[in-house]
Scaffold this motif. Structure first.
Motif, mmCIF file in Angstrom:
data_model
loop_
_atom_site.group_PDB
_atom_site.id
_atom_site.type_symbol
_atom_site.label_atom_id
_atom_site.label_comp_id
_atom_site.label_asym_id
_atom_site.label_seq_id
_atom_site.Cartn_x
_atom_site.Cartn_y
_atom_site.Cartn_z
ATOM 1 N N ASP A 292 76.864 -17.778 -8.044
ATOM 2 C CA ASP A 292 77.954 -16.919 -8.513
ATOM 3 C C ASP A 292 79.320 -17.550 -8.280
ATOM 4 O O ASP A 292 80.250 -17.318 -9.050
ATOM 5 N N GLU A 293 79.443 -18.366 -7.216
ATOM 6 C CA GLU A 293 80.746 -18.977 -6.931
ATOM 7 C C GLU A 293 81.163 -20.018 -7.971
ATOM 8 O O GLU A 293 82.305 -20.481 -7.974
ATOM 9 N N LEU A 294 80.257 -20.369 -8.878
ATOM 10 C CA LEU A 294 80.602 -21.307 -9.950
ATOM 11 C C LEU A 294 80.995 -20.586 -11.245
ATOM 12 O O LEU A 294 81.177 -21.211 -12.281
ATOM 13 N N ILE A 295 81.132 -19.273 -11.153
ATOM 14 C CA ILE A 295 81.660 -18.475 -12.258
ATOM 15 C C ILE A 295 83.151 -18.290 -11.978
ATOM 16 O O ILE A 295 83.544 -17.943 -10.862
ATOM 17 N N MET A 296 83.987 -18.569 -12.979
ATOM 18 C CA MET A 296 85.433 -18.486 -12.754
ATOM 19 C C MET A 296 86.135 -17.846 -13.943
ATOM 20 O O MET A 296 85.618 -17.863 -15.055
ATOM 21 N N GLU A 297 87.280 -17.289 -13.649
ATOM 22 C CA GLU A 297 88.125 -16.710 -14.688
ATOM 23 C C GLU A 297 89.353 -17.585 -14.835
ATOM 24 O O GLU A 297 89.925 -18.045 -13.845
ATOM 25 N N VAL A 298 89.753 -17.819 -16.087
ATOM 26 C CA VAL A 298 90.985 -18.563 -16.344
ATOM 27 C C VAL A 298 91.777 -17.813 -17.399
ATOM 28 O O VAL A 298 91.202 -17.189 -18.296
ATOM 29 N N PRO A 299 93.099 -17.856 -17.279
ATOM 30 C CA PRO A 299 93.913 -17.216 -18.312
ATOM 31 C C PRO A 299 93.667 -17.877 -19.669
ATOM 32 O O PRO A 299 93.546 -19.103 -19.760
ATOM 33 N N LEU B 150 89.286 -15.980 -20.004
ATOM 34 C CA LEU B 150 87.951 -16.475 -20.311
ATOM 35 C C LEU B 150 87.131 -16.468 -19.029
ATOM 36 O O LEU B 150 87.660 -16.744 -17.952
ATOM 37 N N ILE B 151 85.857 -16.169 -19.140
ATOM 38 C CA ILE B 151 84.940 -16.270 -18.009
ATOM 39 C C ILE B 151 84.129 -17.545 -18.245
ATOM 40 O O ILE B 151 83.472 -17.695 -19.286
ATOM 41 N N LEU B 152 84.202 -18.478 -17.280
ATOM 42 C CA LEU B 152 83.560 -19.777 -17.395
ATOM 43 C C LEU B 152 82.453 -19.914 -16.351
ATOM 44 O O LEU B 152 82.584 -19.403 -15.236
#
Length: 140
Positions: free
Chosen positions: A73-80, A117-119
């Motif tokens: 889960d820690e490799l899921i990230m949000e970016v503007p 975006l969810i990456l």
């Protein structure tokens, strides 16, 4: 000659998920060539080959831990969304390369919201137990 570390090995393989869906195969292209012990393949694949010989054909199930690891889960990230270059139209499933403090990283867009975006930086096969049908073509 039983396969051991340092041997040049040539194999054909078909990789499937546990439900039988194929995710990769060398059957429609040249066989896979590699040197045992150089860790160029997932550890479970190499371990399964140890002791086999030219002409052997077998099937092995490799647990996620010995393949691409667990899905973290820690490799899921949000970016503007504003951080995506204007010439790129984001789509779910699209792969992007992003720069991090540790170097470039390939990520998949898994969700798109209005302003972000969810990456996912996990390997696409992370968390999966993998089944390989392997045929040893040559050992040197």
């Amino acid at each position: 000659m039983a396969i051991k570390n340092g041997d040049a090995v040539r194999v054909h393989y078909t990789g499937t998920f546990t439900d039988g869906e194929i995710f990769d195969s060398s059957r429609d292209r040249e066989p896979l060539d590699f040197v045992m012990g150089e860790e160029s393949l997932i550890s479970g694949f190499e371990a399964a080959l140890l002791g086999h010989e030219k002409g052997d054909r077998f099937t092995v199930t490799i647990p996620a831990d010995d393949a691409y690891g667990e899905h973290l889960d820690e490799l899921i990230m949000e970016v503007p969304r504003s951080e995506v270059p204007a010439d790129i139209t984001p789509e779910v499933g699209m792969m992007l390369q992003i720069a991090t403090d540790e170097g470039d990283m390939e990520v998949e867009i898994v969700d798109i919201e209005d302003d972000r975006l969810i990456l996912d930086a996990n390997h696409p096969l992370a968390g999966e137990d993998l089944v390989f049908d392997i045929e040893v073509i040559d050992v040197k």
